[in-house]
Design a protein around this motif. Structure first.
Motif, mmCIF file in Angstrom:
data_model
loop_
_atom_site.group_PDB
_atom_site.id
_atom_site.type_symbol
_atom_site.label_atom_id
_atom_site.label_comp_id
_atom_site.label_asym_id
_atom_site.label_seq_id
_atom_site.Cartn_x
_atom_site.Cartn_y
_atom_site.Cartn_z
ATOM 1 N N HIS A 288 5.718 -5.311 -3.301
ATOM 2 C CA HIS A 288 4.434 -4.776 -3.744
ATOM 3 C C HIS A 288 4.081 -3.569 -2.890
ATOM 4 N N TYR A 289 3.012 -2.889 -3.271
ATOM 5 C CA TYR A 289 2.454 -1.861 -2.400
ATOM 6 C C TYR A 289 0.963 -2.085 -2.283
ATOM 7 N N ASP A 290 0.389 -1.546 -1.214
ATOM 8 C CA ASP A 290 -1.050 -1.583 -1.004
ATOM 9 C C ASP A 290 -1.600 -0.173 -1.240
ATOM 10 N N PRO A 291 -2.765 -0.055 -1.875
ATOM 11 C CA PRO A 291 -3.309 1.263 -2.161
ATOM 12 C C PRO A 291 -3.876 1.981 -0.934
ATOM 13 N N LEU A 292 -3.995 1.262 0.184
ATOM 14 C CA LEU A 292 -4.525 1.854 1.416
ATOM 15 C C LEU A 292 -3.522 1.703 2.558
ATOM 16 N N ASP A 293 -3.582 2.614 3.538
ATOM 17 C CA ASP A 293 -2.800 2.445 4.762
ATOM 18 C C ASP A 293 -3.192 1.122 5.399
ATOM 19 N N ASN A 294 -2.240 0.457 6.060
ATOM 20 C CA ASN A 294 -2.601 -0.782 6.740
ATOM 21 C C ASN A 294 -1.707 -1.042 7.933
ATOM 22 N N LEU A 295 -2.197 -1.902 8.791
ATOM 23 C CA LEU A 295 -1.441 -2.384 9.942
ATOM 24 C C LEU A 295 -1.141 -3.850 9.717
ATOM 25 N N LEU A 296 0.108 -4.239 9.966
ATOM 26 C CA LEU A 296 0.501 -5.644 9.946
ATOM 27 C C LEU A 296 0.720 -6.038 11.398
ATOM 28 N N ILE A 297 -0.096 -6.958 11.875
ATOM 29 C CA ILE A 297 -0.094 -7.368 13.281
ATOM 30 C C ILE A 297 0.456 -8.791 13.349
ATOM 31 N N GLN A 298 1.534 -8.968 14.105
ATOM 32 C CA GLN A 298 2.204 -10.263 14.190
ATOM 33 C C GLN A 298 1.722 -11.010 15.438
ATOM 34 N N PHE A 299 1.263 -12.256 15.254
ATOM 35 C CA PHE A 299 0.767 -13.066 16.368
ATOM 36 C C PHE A 299 1.702 -14.221 16.714
ATOM 37 N N VAL A 300 2.206 -14.928 15.715
ATOM 38 C CA VAL A 300 3.060 -16.092 15.943
ATOM 39 C C VAL A 300 4.267 -15.981 15.025
ATOM 40 N N GLY A 301 5.451 -16.284 15.545
ATOM 41 C CA GLY A 301 6.654 -16.270 14.729
ATOM 42 C C GLY A 301 7.150 -14.862 14.438
ATOM 43 N N ARG A 302 8.171 -14.791 13.578
ATOM 44 C CA ARG A 302 8.772 -13.500 13.217
ATOM 45 C C ARG A 302 8.694 -13.305 11.709
ATOM 46 N N LYS A 303 8.638 -12.035 11.319
ATOM 47 C CA LYS A 303 8.676 -11.673 9.905
ATOM 48 C C LYS A 303 9.666 -10.542 9.711
ATOM 49 N N ARG A 304 10.351 -10.585 8.542
ATOM 50 C CA ARG A 304 11.211 -9.468 8.149
ATOM 51 C C ARG A 304 10.495 -8.700 7.051
ATOM 52 N N ILE A 305 10.383 -7.402 7.242
ATOM 53 C CA ILE A 305 9.752 -6.528 6.262
ATOM 54 C C ILE A 305 10.790 -5.527 5.786
ATOM 55 N N LEU A 306 10.933 -5.390 4.467
ATOM 56 C CA LEU A 306 11.756 -4.344 3.887
ATOM 57 C C LEU A 306 10.803 -3.304 3.312
ATOM 58 N N LEU A 307 10.856 -2.102 3.850
ATOM 59 C CA LEU A 307 9.994 -0.993 3.426
ATOM 60 C C LEU A 307 10.805 -0.028 2.579
ATOM 61 N N TYR A 308 10.294 0.303 1.423
ATOM 62 C CA TYR A 308 10.952 1.258 0.530
ATOM 63 C C TYR A 308 10.198 2.573 0.596
ATOM 64 N N PRO A 309 10.767 3.575 1.257
ATOM 65 C CA PRO A 309 10.065 4.853 1.375
ATOM 66 C C PRO A 309 9.984 5.559 0.023
ATOM 67 N N PRO A 310 8.984 6.421 -0.141
ATOM 68 C CA PRO A 310 8.912 7.212 -1.373
ATOM 69 C C PRO A 310 10.201 7.998 -1.547
ATOM 70 N N SER A 311 10.594 8.188 -2.797
ATOM 71 C CA SER A 311 11.846 8.864 -3.084
ATOM 72 C C SER A 311 11.649 9.822 -4.241
ATOM 73 N N LYS A 312 12.251 10.999 -4.139
ATOM 74 C CA LYS A 312 12.172 11.959 -5.239
ATOM 75 C C LYS A 312 12.889 11.436 -6.468
ATOM 76 N N SER A 313 13.832 10.504 -6.273
ATOM 77 C CA SER A 313 14.561 9.958 -7.419
ATOM 78 C C SER A 313 13.752 8.881 -8.134
ATOM 79 N N SER A 314 12.673 8.409 -7.496
ATOM 80 C CA SER A 314 11.836 7.398 -8.137
ATOM 81 C C SER A 314 10.974 8.059 -9.195
ATOM 82 N N SER A 315 10.800 7.394 -10.317
ATOM 83 C CA SER A 315 9.968 7.952 -11.378
ATOM 84 C C SER A 315 8.538 7.441 -11.305
ATOM 85 N N SER A 316 8.116 6.979 -10.128
ATOM 86 C CA SER A 316 6.758 6.471 -9.980
ATOM 87 C C SER A 316 5.754 7.586 -10.175
ATOM 88 N N SER A 317 4.651 7.265 -10.818
ATOM 89 C CA SER A 317 3.540 8.187 -10.978
ATOM 90 C C SER A 317 2.279 7.424 -10.619
#
Length: 142
Positions: free
Chosen positions: A22-51
């Motif tokens: 998913h994406y969030d419409p606003l900038d955000n911070l993800l702050i980790q307190f307990v345990g670990r998380k894996r995040i896969l971030l998909y940067p914007p791409s010129k090849s993407s047809s997103s509008s």
């Protein structure tokens, strides 16, 4: 700039808990307190047809009175799903159902440990999996 706090959310989850692509419409911070998380971030791409128009994508036939469906690698809004959430299980993608996912940008993998903070830019697609029982906080601002 001097943004104003918009919203915060605390997340408690067991090992294996997933937040789908998913994406969030606003900038955000993800702050980790307990345990670990894996995040896969998909940067914007010129090849993407997103509008984008304001906080919505143009993907469904009903959106903005369009008569045809616009394809994009993440298929958000596909078959009346949420505009900012993909129906694809990115850990086991079904390329027959979602062939354009093969055109997704290469994701950036981040592992957050307790005390880590990750900045997630607005409208960057991301997928989150708890690697351990986890407590995190998101902070969004405008």
């Amino acid at each position: 700039g001097h943004g104003k706090l918009y919203h915060t959310m605390i997340w408690f989850g067991p090992k294996g808990c997933v937040s789908p692509l998913h994406y969030d419409p606003l900038d955000n911070l993800l702050i980790q307190f307990v345990g670990r998380k894996r995040i896969l971030l998909y940067p914007p791409s010129k090849s993407s047809s997103s509008s984008f128009i304001e906080d919505h994508d143009i993907f469904s036939q009903e959106a903005y009175g369009k008569s045809e469906q616009v394809s994009s690698w993440h298929y958000a809004g596909y078959n009346k799903t949420q505009y900012n959430t993909s129906p694809i299980d990115i850990e086991k993608p079904d390329y027959q159902t979602y062939p354009d996912f093969a055109n997704a940008p290469v994701p950036i993998e981040c592992i957050l440990y307790p005390g880590d903070i990750l900045f997630i830019p607005q409208r960057w697609w991301h997928h989150v999996r708890s690697l351990d029982t986890s407590i995190s906080v998101n902070v969004w601002w405008r």
